[in-house]
Design a protein around this motif. Structure first.
Motif, PDB file in Angstrom:
ATOM      1  N   ALA A 216       0.832  -1.205   0.000  1.00 57.08           N
ATOM      2  CA  ALA A 216       0.000   0.000   0.000  1.00 57.08           C
ATOM      3  C   ALA A 216       0.864   1.251   0.000  1.00 57.08           C
ATOM      4  O   ALA A 216       0.601   2.200  -0.749  1.00 57.08           O
ATOM      5  N   VAL A 219       2.540   1.719  -3.386  1.00 59.79           N
ATOM      6  CA  VAL A 219       1.668   2.352  -4.371  1.00 59.79           C
ATOM      7  C   VAL A 219       1.524   3.845  -4.060  1.00 59.79           C
ATOM      8  O   VAL A 219       1.626   4.693  -4.958  1.00 59.79           O
ATOM      9  N   PHE A 223       2.655   6.916  -6.612  1.00 65.32           N
ATOM     10  CA  PHE A 223       1.840   8.077  -7.000  1.00 65.32           C
ATOM     11  C   PHE A 223       2.589   9.378  -6.692  1.00 65.32           C
ATOM     12  O   PHE A 223       2.598  10.309  -7.496  1.00 65.32           O
ATOM     13  N   ASN A 233      -1.516  13.941 -11.267  1.00 64.07           N
ATOM     14  CA  ASN A 233      -2.423  14.686 -10.385  1.00 64.07           C
ATOM     15  C   ASN A 233      -3.025  13.841  -9.270  1.00 64.07           C
ATOM     16  O   ASN A 233      -4.119  14.119  -8.815  1.00 64.07           O
ATOM     17  N   PHE A 234      -2.300  12.819  -8.832  1.00 66.05           N
ATOM     18  CA  PHE A 234      -2.906  11.912  -7.855  1.00 66.05           C
ATOM     19  C   PHE A 234      -3.345  12.631  -6.584  1.00 66.05           C
ATOM     20  O   PHE A 234      -4.376  12.337  -6.021  1.00 66.05           O
ATOM     21  N   TYR A 235      -2.533  13.562  -6.132  1.00 68.47           N
ATOM     22  CA  TYR A 235      -2.846  14.216  -4.858  1.00 68.47           C
ATOM     23  C   TYR A 235      -3.193  15.699  -5.062  1.00 68.47           C
ATOM     24  O   TYR A 235      -3.098  16.489  -4.134  1.00 68.47           O
ATOM     25  N   GLY A 240      -9.161  17.292  -9.365  1.00 70.98           N
ATOM     26  CA  GLY A 240     -10.183  16.347  -8.943  1.00 70.98           C
ATOM     27  C   GLY A 240      -9.662  15.303  -7.970  1.00 70.98           C
ATOM     28  O   GLY A 240     -10.424  14.548  -7.382  1.00 70.98           O
ATOM     29  N   GLY A 241      -8.344  15.232  -7.818  1.00 73.29           N
ATOM     30  CA  GLY A 241      -7.765  14.292  -6.860  1.00 73.29           C
ATOM     31  C   GLY A 241      -7.860  14.842  -5.445  1.00 73.29           C
ATOM     32  O   GLY A 241      -8.466  15.881  -5.208  1.00 73.29           O
ATOM     33  N   THR A 242      -7.265  14.131  -4.513  1.00 72.81           N
ATOM     34  CA  THR A 242      -7.296  14.639  -3.143  1.00 72.81           C
ATOM     35  C   THR A 242      -6.053  14.180  -2.383  1.00 72.81           C
ATOM     36  O   THR A 242      -5.622  13.033  -2.523  1.00 72.81           O
ATOM     37  N   VAL A 244      -6.024  13.502   0.530  1.00 74.78           N
ATOM     38  CA  VAL A 244      -6.458  12.507   1.518  1.00 74.78           C
ATOM     39  C   VAL A 244      -6.172  11.083   1.024  1.00 74.78           C
ATOM     40  O   VAL A 244      -5.988  10.176   1.823  1.00 74.78           O
ATOM     41  N   LEU A 245      -6.096  10.910  -0.311  1.00 79.13           N
ATOM     42  CA  LEU A 245      -5.751   9.576  -0.828  1.00 79.13           C
ATOM     43  C   LEU A 245      -4.419   9.112  -0.249  1.00 79.13           C
ATOM     44  O   LEU A 245      -4.264   7.960   0.129  1.00 79.13           O
ATOM     45  N   HIS A 248      -4.891   7.855   3.185  1.00 79.62           N
ATOM     46  CA  HIS A 248      -5.461   6.503   3.210  1.00 79.62           C
ATOM     47  C   HIS A 248      -4.384   5.466   2.923  1.00 79.62           C
ATOM     48  O   HIS A 248      -4.204   4.519   3.682  1.00 79.62           O
ATOM     49  N   LEU A 249      -3.670   5.649   1.808  1.00 80.92           N
ATOM     50  CA  LEU A 249      -2.673   4.640   1.440  1.00 80.92           C
ATOM     51  C   LEU A 249      -1.586   4.553   2.499  1.00 80.92           C
ATOM     52  O   LEU A 249      -1.118   3.472   2.850  1.00 80.92           O
ATOM     53  N   ILE A 252      -3.126   2.763   5.525  1.00 81.66           N
ATOM     54  CA  ILE A 252      -3.390   1.334   5.271  1.00 81.66           C
ATOM     55  C   ILE A 252      -2.100   0.558   5.514  1.00 81.66           C
ATOM     56  O   ILE A 252      -2.114  -0.556   6.028  1.00 81.66           O
ATOM     57  N   SER A 303      -8.277   4.351   9.402  1.00 80.15           N
ATOM     58  CA  SER A 303      -8.823   5.716   9.331  1.00 80.15           C
ATOM     59  C   SER A 303      -8.936   6.384  10.691  1.00 80.15           C
ATOM     60  O   SER A 303      -9.306   7.552  10.757  1.00 80.15           O
TER      61      SER A 303
END
Lengths: 628, 105, 190
Positions: A216, A219, A223, A233-235, A240-242, A244-245, A248-249, A252, A303
């Motif tokens: 995780a 990955v 990014f 543009n992942f973050y 449109g990305g965020t 916060v992704l 999360h990764l 995780i 989370s």
């Protein structure tokens, strides 16, 4: 560096030999020693970083370092302690002990093991090289997105951080595969899973967590690399990305990582308490199953690190509940440990001090953890010194004390020398005092509103005395650690020689000389008990405290009774690791070093793959004359 | 105990089984593409396709990767990874509010 | 490895490959989770429905499936010590894997000309990284198969080496099943 301390001890041939023999070794014991020695060195590095932080915060308006340097210090302190100290110190013990405890002559893949070590070793150097270009990473050990973006962090520091974490992640995956197969598939005849030592059980769960958690962050880091190197543009919220992704990764990975850091200590304590209580671990199957449960639940609670991102009431509730559930298996373990001590014939030796200290301090960290499992309370405590207090009670009180308990316990087996008892107990008490003096006041600071990662604070907020106390505590703690190191060095220089079984242990590693011969077991043992050595020494009784030991000789013969062939040393794992690091680190420089690194890696992998594990010139041990 | 000798002791799928499995896989793939182009299946396309691809996954794992004929520990290892990965995918999609895109619109 | 018996009666290397595959589930799982979580969140086009070419990808999916058949037949041939068949089927895996990769190269460059780049939108970023890493896995597999083929031609791929082929095969099949999932969740469920 690694060979030096052991050279002073005479009789152990397994550590003697040239530098080259260390660079090419595939012996799990030597690799374990290298992991341990390097981790203990980085413990000093990470500790010095922490001391500078505490000096800066000792008084209001501190001016020891500036804001930039401060950011780099806390980032490197966290990253160093997690990836360069705690994980490799645990890896040192996995390496040295898993084969010995399951009755094997090496790990499943000795060269892959060397590759894991060197890859981690080079990755760690790459991370610290950032200091020398004056651009150490500065976005925190969890490198939250946006703080790491090219736009807000154009320097090389983050690149060093991302790339070295990727490289060390590869080392973790490789050793995860290796030790999973070793623990599952290389157990001595008769050693069913329920007879496997608790330390190996917890180690196995740690490997599985590493295998499932590291992808995780891999990955997430990919990014981040793409965002930084290729303008993706992942973050990026505008696309449109965020950001916060990333959180999360990262979590995780990060929450299982917490269990990756604490479970080795659980395993160590579960070995030490029975030995020094002279009775079996109370409810061992519960300890095993609660360990498995902790591992799995650990994937469902990430989370709770992110309540302040606004996940919504349903997610908050679910993750709160999951987090509180984890308290149950953890509590089970604590009661099992106390139940082990209860009614035991307790032998007060240094390893037991550290083990009991670990249980006590971990309870404190666990209780504050349950507090911020509740989302509304967490909203108050998030990013405050309360969290810093919590995580240090868990990581220092839990992980470090547990690992140091293990260092004290297995030191005689590893080095063939006893540690000083007086100095050992003194170092424990000084560290115990220093640890509480440093981190307990941080609870109050957090509740008083002091935020994490601020490099200075104004006078008059009521934080002065707690901060000063924490800084004084940090120096007491440092003194304790120094005493511990002095004990190690003194033991290597002039320590009393260790017998094969100095603690009257129950597990297989105490059945052969200290340090063990290169081949570990002259005879692969057959195991009929979860405590094979107690069975051997005392017969089938659960209560050994009333028995006196009649037979002092370890069950393993001094010389091989069959021909034993060991794998040959190889330099290709080292070369492959160097190629990998060059290819990874080279991305910061240009295409040429990347291609060179890949070429080195490919050549090394092919040589390695086609080089037989055992070839002419490999170590062979023949039975002594007359025993045939 | 010799690794190789032991390794060969288990039952084996025959070559005709492999061809048969490949044929079934090809047919399922055809079905998948067909489902994609059939307009009145639009609302239930996701569940149908997921079942079909899970079937393909299982066939490859059981026959081509020999899980059906091999030790259960290997199935347990794969299942551990699959279950955790599937749970993470589902949880993240829920957290990102993306799961409704999979349901009938 | 050694003559030491294995606890589960499974060769270490085979178990290791399965453990690695378990780990890879999480790697591709994280990539797929991101793709799905970001689906429909791009602020500019092109969208998946506008650009994904189902007929082309169906063919390459079929090709990859058939490469798995070739893989098991190659293993079967090596176990039977049928070197001629082994060479044919390993060669088949390489050719089919190569066709799949060629299809991916064509697809990527076509998308690029249509305006879907890595940077264009979230769809582009997540799509190219997911399928790109899968393609990288296929590439590693093709190189691995080519190595086995060279060994076969040098007469070094007898039945005593069948574990080498089996482990490589497990990797290959896993890469195939990952594509089964990607084909469904990326291409067909739009």
């Amino acid at each position: 560096m690694n060979a030096a301390p052991t050279d002073t001890v005479q009789h152990e041939s397994i550590y003697s030999g040239s530098i080259a023999s260390w660079l090419t070794t595939v012996d799990h014991k030597r690799i374990g020693v290298m992991y341990g020695a390097t981790a203990l060195l980085y413990f000093i590095v990470g500790g010095v970083e922490a001391l500078i932080i505490r000096l800066q915060l000792a008084a209001p308006e501190g001016a020891v370092v500036g804001a930039d340097a401060y950011n780099q210090l806390f980032t490197m302190h966290g990253t160093t302690m997690v990836f360069l100290v705690l994980m490799p110190l645990a890896a040192a013990m996995f390496n040295f002990l898993i084969p010995l405890m399951v009755g094997a002559r090496d790990v499943a893949f000795p060269r892959l093991n060397a590759f894991s070590f060197w890859t981690w070793f080079f990755g760690a150097i790459l991370l610290n090289l950032a200091f020398f270009v004056n651009q150490a990473p500065d976005a925190g050990w969890f490198g939250y997105a946006n703080l790491t973006s090219k736009q807000y962090n154009p320097g090389l520091g983050i690149d060093f951080w991302v790339l070295s974490l990727q490289i060390m992640g590869i080392a973790s995956i490789a050793s995860g595969v290796n030790f999973t197969v070793t623990a599952l598939n290389m157990r001595a005849p008769g050693m069913s899973l329920m007879r496997m030592p608790l330390f190996v059980w917890m180690a196995l769960i740690v490997q599985i967590l590493m295998l499932l958690a590291f992808p995780a962050i891999t990955v997430g880091l990919i990014f981040l690399l793409f965002d930084r190197f290729f303008d993706t543009n992942f973050y990026v919220a505008a696309a449109g990305g965020t950001p916060v992704l990333w959180q999360h990764l990262f979590w995780i990975f990060g929450h299982p990582e917490v269990y990756i850091l604490i479970l080795p200590s659980f395993g160590i304590v579960s070995e030490i308490l029975p030995t020094f209580s002279r009775k079996p671990l109370f409810g061992a199957p519960f300890v095993i199953f609660s360990g498995i449960l902790i591992g799995f639940l650990g994937f469902g609670v990430w989370s709770h690190h992110m309540f302040t991102t606004g996940l919504g009431p349903i997610a908050d509730t679910a993750f709160s509940l999951g987090t509180m559930l984890i308290a149950i298996p953890t509590g089970v373990k604590i009661f099992n440990w106390i139940g082990t001590l209860w009614g035991g014939h307790i032998v007060m030796r240094t390893p037991l001090y550290f083990a009991v200290g670990m249980v006590a301090l971990f309870i404190v960290g666990g209780l504050s953890g349950i507090m911020h499992a509740s989302a509304p309370i967490d909203l108050q405590q998030h990013d405050s010194y309360f969290v810093v207090a919590h995580l240090h009670y868990v990581f220092f009180g839990g992980t470090v004390f547990g690992l140091l308990a293990g260092v004290c316990y297995w030191w005689p087996k590893v080095t063939g020398r006893m540690l000083g008892e007086g100095l050992g107990k003194l170092s424990f008490w000084v560290m115990f005092l220093g640890m509480n003096l440093t981190f307990f006041p941080m609870h109050f600071l957090g509740l008083d509103g002091m935020a994490r990662r601020i490099y200075t604070y104004p006078a008059g907020a009521g934080w002065e005395q707690w901060n000063l106390m924490a800084t004084v505590g940090a120096f007491v703690l440092t003194l304790g650690v120094l005493l511990f190191y002095v004990n190690l060095v003194r033991s290597l220089r002039s320590g009393e020689a260790a017998t094969p079984d100095p603690w009257d242990g129950a597990t297989l590693e105490w059945s052969m000389s200290s340090p063990p011969p290169e081949y570990n077991f002259a005879v692969i043992p057959t195991v009929n008990s979860a405590r094979p050595l107690w069975l051997h020494k005392y017969g089938p009784t659960r209560d050994i405290s009333t028995h006196t030991r009649e037979d002092g000789t370890p069950p393993q013969p001094d010389h091989p009774v069959e021909r034993i062939e060991l794998p040959s040393p190889s330099h290709w794992p080292l070369v492959a690791a160097a190629g990998l690091t060059l290819a990874g680190g080279g991305t910061m420089v240009g295409l040429l070093p990347v291609l060179a690194g890949v070429a080195v890696l490919v050549v090394a992998v092919y040589w390695w793959a086609f080089q037989p594990l055992e070839r002419p010139g490999n170590p062979i041990f023949e039975p002594a004359r007359g025993t045939e | 105990m010799n690794e190789i000798a032991e390794h060969h002791s288990g039952a084996h799928a025959s070559r005709s089984t492999y061809w048969l499995v490949a044929l079934i896989l090809a047919i399922i793939t055809l079905l998948e593409v067909a489902v994609f182009y059939i307009p009145f299946l639009r609302t239930v396309i996701a569940p149908i396709l997921l079942v079909l691809s899970a079937t393909k996954f299982a066939l490859v794992a059981m026959f081509f990767m020999h899980l059906r004929y091999d030790r259960p520990i290997l199935t347990a290892i794969l299942s551990t990874g699959l279950v955790v990965a599937a749970a993470i995918i589902l949880a993240l999609m829920l957290l990102f509010g993306a799961l409704r895109l999979m349901a009938p619109a | 490895m050694s003559t030491h018996a294995t606890t589960f009666g499974v060769p270490h290397r085979k178990m290791a490959m399965w453990v690695f595959i378990g780990s890879e589930c999480m790697f591709f799982g994280s990539l797929i989770a991101t793709y799905l979580s970001y689906k429909g969140k791009s602020v500019v086009g092109p969208t998946p429905a506008e650009i994904l070419n189902i007929p082309l990808t169906s063919v390459s999916t079929f090709v990859l499936l058939m490469s798995s058949l070739a893989m098991v037949l190659a293993l079967d041939a090596v176990q039977r010590d049928d070197t001629r068949q082994a060479k044919i089927w390993i060669g088949g895996v390489i050719v089919l894997g190569g066709i799949f990769l060629a299809g991916q190269v064509y697809e990527f460059s076509h998308f690029y000309h249509e305006g879907l780049t890595l940077q264009q939108n979230l769809f582009g970023s997540t799509f190219f990284v997911l399928t790109g890493f899968h393609g990288a896995h296929v590439t590693v597999g093709v190189i691995w198969m080519a190595t086995l083929l060279v060994m076969a031609f040098r007469g070094r791929l007898g039945p005593e080496r069948s574990l080498d082929v089996e482990v490589a095969g497990l990797y290959w099949h896993f890469v195939d099943v990952v594509w089964i999932v990607i084909f469904t969740v990326v291409y067909l469920i739009q």
